[in-house]
Design a protein around this motif. Structure first.
Motif, short mmCIF file in Angstrom:
data_model
loop_
_atom_site.label_atom_id
_atom_site.label_comp_id
_atom_site.label_asym_id
_atom_site.label_seq_id
_atom_site.Cartn_x
_atom_site.Cartn_y
_atom_site.Cartn_z
N UNK A 463 49.41 37.97 48.75
CA UNK A 463 48.21 37.94 47.95
C UNK A 463 46.99 38.46 48.12
N UNK A 464 46.66 38.08 49.51
CA UNK A 464 45.44 38.76 50.09
C UNK A 464 45.32 40.11 50.21
N UNK A 465 46.55 40.63 50.44
CA UNK A 465 46.49 42.04 50.98
C UNK A 465 46.50 42.62 49.51
N UNK A 466 47.27 42.13 48.41
CA UNK A 466 47.02 42.62 47.11
C UNK A 466 45.67 42.55 46.37
N UNK A 467 44.65 41.57 46.81
CA UNK A 467 43.59 41.50 46.16
C UNK A 467 42.65 42.60 47.06
N UNK A 468 43.04 42.87 48.20
CA UNK A 468 42.31 43.66 48.81
C UNK A 468 42.46 45.35 48.37
N UNK A 469 43.54 45.42 48.11
CA UNK A 469 43.96 46.92 47.49
C UNK A 469 43.35 46.91 46.13
N UNK A 470 43.64 45.87 45.48
CA UNK A 470 42.85 46.10 44.08
C UNK A 470 41.35 46.20 43.97
N UNK A 471 40.69 46.00 45.12
CA UNK A 471 39.35 46.07 45.02
C UNK A 471 38.73 47.48 45.43
#
Length: 882
Positions: A463-471
């Protein structure tokens, strides 16, 4: 079993300040003192706790407004806002005004001149009230304050009021002004006080120690104003500090700290009677007797409601209701408390900011993560809310990250963070899913209602990696990692990581929990560093267990954040009973990583909570060993040899032999499930049971599940058949259902009844030989077995081919409790192939080292006339069985 003295002190303070089913003595004293001073300050508005009134109010926090409507306690409303009355015109009628839509002005209409006169006469604050047809008045909002009321002659309106209701315009609003009969609280805009005072059930009995101390010292009411009460105000500061720092969430309290807290209580009692004459001598005698009784009180582990000694005790409650630690203010054992306090102190003084804490399975790592994350958030919230919210606050978001490995563990941990925050703050707490580029179920935000800017984010590593990618498309600063194109979030003040050995490694199998986004584990730490607001000042605390971190090779080895100082602490095992701990030892990865053979056979030994169970208390259940019939080709072969043969000379019959062995596993698993259901007659027995199998090869869990279902149908076990899931359980499996699936997906979680099986299945042995470098047939070390065994909290069942040899272990629980200096003779659960092993092996404990850790090793007594075999000696030294 009585608690150690420091934990006795913790329980005593808990009873004094927080109490159990009824308020503790300190809370009761402060409630009586508050009513006494209120009645003396406001004789015309004496305390009447039962009255309720309708009320409507707006809660404003850093520019965001939430509207509430409901019935509240009249006295709570008086404490917050004081008394008000309508501003009247010369004829005695109320002045009615209209707030202009989307404006900070009000139109007084025909009353403009009267209102101007009121302003000129010195009215500097007012509130708008809507009258309902039944005659009741609901407060709409408070306006004015430090900016006062200003008259705009040009448009004949009044502005500068900053009305906080941001909705559509209301009509027929009366203008009220304070009367001064009861003054408003000096902290009327404080969200903490609003939550504590406004509600139908928020009477005096609900006021806790912290709130009562604040109300008694409130400068708005002035209940203890003046120099004559300066000493009493100082004592209240000490009382509140003792409550927050010691009684509320410390798990141990040193003797001098407990004595100091008791002295503060005694001083408060004396001040109320001797100095200020608030109460009489009889009251003092009663209160001193309560304090003396608690000083002398003795508590056992039963008083903590922490340990389930029988399966029935555990099954009677769900996991959400039963914690190994106290529900409202979770109890920490001494070593856990020392570790928690040490980390917080070192971070506060910036002596050390990065920690890598090695702790055994079942020692409460998740609880410590919850304590750290919630504690930091609570401290910041107290700091930010210690102000008037009439003043606009432009505070930036303040977040703590709690990183974990699976959706199930994220949800469970988020609920525990919410419970901990509520206990520490005495405020309502909200848990909501994160939707900022985070897939459903992989992230949650936990925060006090009305204060969303200070929160704990509980995220899976994916989830953390996904959020970082989305930003990456919404921010300008970017970094290119080896495989992850991410933008540094710069969100979090601190980070806490649970199950770090999984979070910072790579899991190539999509059906197993773990980190799937970065094939190079070093990329994960780059993402974490980018998520920190300031990597140089943010604390990073990683909890891990090296006993089962190396499953596979290469990218499965974790790569931890740079600068983390490795720490081992003597944490007790609070989740697993002694027999489960004993059974897990031969499979522990530490037997390789600790270089046991070259270190004289010493391994770290962590005491389980029930090792010293005494007479009158039931012993934990022994490990059950259930033999699975061998397929024909396995007879007279070890699992290693069998796997080698099936991949070589017996490959022609491999498929049929695998199917035959799977059927035989299914029959035994079904029978064991039926036994658990029959012996523990509970409506939700399946919610307390897990069948854990190797997660690799991918199809093994499904094959064993189908074989178990077929065996249940053939034997008429309808209850077992109904309980089995339709497909292997994943990390999103419901908590109230039977878990049947990969052991990796249960990491960090537990069940009372665990069936560990399939670890000797030829398909798994073939996978280990081919994919994981298993090249020693005498090597029992298997992190998956260790992980599966340590999921158990009541009764462990090993269902295996050659089970009594595969699952045999030394029963160290009884031996380590024996008083003799050289340790105790240990028996062996299972089959001991060497003739002397069971009779001659003893466990030898070491002294505690400088860190408080203890080690043990197994030895043999050599009889020169009948010496043990080489195999016996090897077994004793290395804790490995051939």
């Amino acid at each position: 079993m009585e608690l150690p003295e420091e934990e006795q002190n913790s329980r005593r303070l808990y009873e004094l300040y927080l109490g159990g089913k009824k308020p503790g003595p300190v809370r009761s004293i402060l409630q009586e003192l508050f009513v006494k001073r209120w009645d003396a300050t406001y004789p015309s508005q004496r305390w009447r706790d039962g009255d309720t009134v309708p009320h409507r109010w707006l809660e404003t926090t850093r520019g965001k407004t939430i509207e509430h409507t409901g019935t509240v306690k009249r006295m709570g409303l008086l404490v917050l806002d004081g008394t008000w009355e309508p501003l009247t015109d010369p004829a005695g009628g109320p002045i009615t005004v209209t707030r202009l839509a989307d404006s900070e002005r009000i139109d007084a209409g025909a009353h403009t001149a009267m209102l101007k006169a009121a302003v000129d006469g010195g009215v500097r604050a007012c509130r708008l009230v809507r009258r309902y047809p039944d005659g009741s008045r609901l407060v709409l909002c408070k306006v004015g304050g430090k900016n006062g009321m200003t008259y705009h002659a040009k448009d004949k309106t009044f502005g500068g009021l900053k009305p906080k209701n941001l909705g559509a315009s209301e009509t027929q609003l009366e203008l009220h002004v304070p009367t001064g009969e009861v003054r408003p609280s000096g902290s009327s805009g404080n969200n903490t006080q609003q939550h504590a005072l406004l509600g139908e059930d928020k009477g005096l009995s609900s006021y806790d120690v912290s709130l009562l101390c604040d109300l008694l010292k409130d400068h708005g009411h002035g209940l203890l104003a003046g120099d004559e009460f300066s000493g009493l105000r100082e004592i209240l500061d000490s009382i509140k500090n003792d409550r927050n720092e010691k009684a509320c969430h410390e798990g141990y309290v040193r003797t001098n700290e407990f004595a100091e807290a008791c002295d503060h209580i005694s001083t408060l009692i004396n001040a109320c009677v001797e100095t200020h004459k608030f109460f009489d001598a009889e009251w003092k005698e009663k209160r001193e007797a309560e304090l003396a009784n608690m000083r002398a009180a003795r508590f056992t582990i039963d008083d903590l409601e922490v340990v389930c000694w029988t399966a029935e005790d555990y099954v009677a409650r769900s996991r959400r209701e039963l914690h190994l630690l106290r529900r409202e203010a979770k109890h920490l054992f001494r070593a856990q408390g020392e570790l928690l306090r040490g980390i917080r102190e070192r971070v506060a003084k910036t002596k050390q900011l990065r920690f890598l804490v090695q702790a055994p399975s079942g020692s409460g790592k998740t609880v410590l993560c919850v304590k750290l994350a919630a504690g930091w958030a609570a401290d910041e919230l107290r700091r930010q809310t210690d102000m008037f919210f009439d003043v606009e606050v432009n505070a930036a978001p303040w977040r703590v990250l709690l990183l974990t490995l699976s959706r199930a563990l994220a949800l469970e941990t988020a609920n525990e963070v919410a419970t901990e925050l509520k206990a520490q703050l005495s405020m309502d707490v909200k848990l909501s899913p994160l939707d900022e580029g985070c897939p459903e179920g992989r992230g949650f935000a936990v925060y006090a209602v009305g204060c969303p800017e200070v929160c704990v984010h509980v995220l899976t590593v994916d989830g953390l990696v996904d959020i970082a990618r989305a930003q990456k498309h919404t921010q300008t600063e970017a970094v290119k990692a080896t495989e992850v194109d991410i933008t540094p979030l710069r969100w979090y003040q601190h980070a806490v990581v649970d199950e770090g050995h999984v979070v910072f490694s790579y899991q190539p199998c999509s059906h197993l929990v773990g980190q799937h986004r970065c094939s190079q584990p070093s990329d994960v730490r780059k993402v974490l560093d980018g998520a920190l607001l300031d990597p140089l000042t943010a604390a990073v605390v990683v909890f891990h267990d090296e006993s089962y971190q190396l499953v596979g090779a290469g990218t499965c080895i974790p790569v931890y954040p740079e600068g983390c100082v490795r720490t081992k602490v003597p944490l007790p095992i609070v989740r697993n009973p002694g027999p489960v701990r004993d059974a897990s030892v031969p499979f522990s990865q530490e037997l390789k990583t600790a270089s046991v053979a070259s270190d004289g056979g010493w391994v770290h030994f962590f005491r389980a909570l029930d090792d010293d169970a005494r007479m009158g208390r039931s012993r934990p259940r022994s490990v059950r060993m259930v033999e699975v019939d061998m397929c024909l080709s396995r007879v007279y072969r070890s699992a290693f040899e069998h796997a080698e043969n099936l991949q070589g000379e017996l490959s022609v019959i491999c498929v049929s032999e695998l199917a035959d062995q799977t059927r035989k596993y299914g029959a035994k698993i079904a029978a064991e499930l039926a036994r658990i259901q029959e012996e523990n007659k509970q409506p939700k027995w399946e919610a307390c049971t897990a069948v854990v199998v190797p997660g690799c090869p991918d199809e093994l869990a499904g094959l064993l599940l189908d074989a178990t279902r077929q065996a249940a149908v053939e034997r008429g076990l309808s209850t077992v058949e109904a309980a089995l899931p339709t497909e292997p359980s994943s990390d999103s499996a419901p908590f109230d259902a039977l878990y049947f699936g990969a052991v990796e997906n249960l990491a960090g979680l537990e069940r009372p009844f665990v069936i560990a099986t399939g670890m000797q299945h030829p398909a798994y042995a073939m996978h280990r030989r081919a994919c994981e470098g298993w090249d020693d047939e005498t090597d029992r070390i298997d992190p998956r077995v260790y992980l599966g065994v340590t999921r158990c909290t009541v009764e462990l069942t090993m269902v295996e081919v050659g089970c009594r040899e595969f699952a045999k272990h030394h029963i160290m629980s009884a031996a380590t409790a024996q008083p003799q200096p050289g340790g105790g003779i240990v028996s062996v659960a299972g089959t001991a192939p060497q003739s002397h092993e069971a009779q001659r092996v003893f466990v030898e404990p070491s002294d505690h080292d400088s860190a408080g850790l203890r080690r043990c090793r197994l030895g043999v007594t050599v009889d020169v006339n009948d010496p043990p075999s080489t195999e016996d000696l090897s077994t004793a030294v290395s804790l490995r069985f051939s």
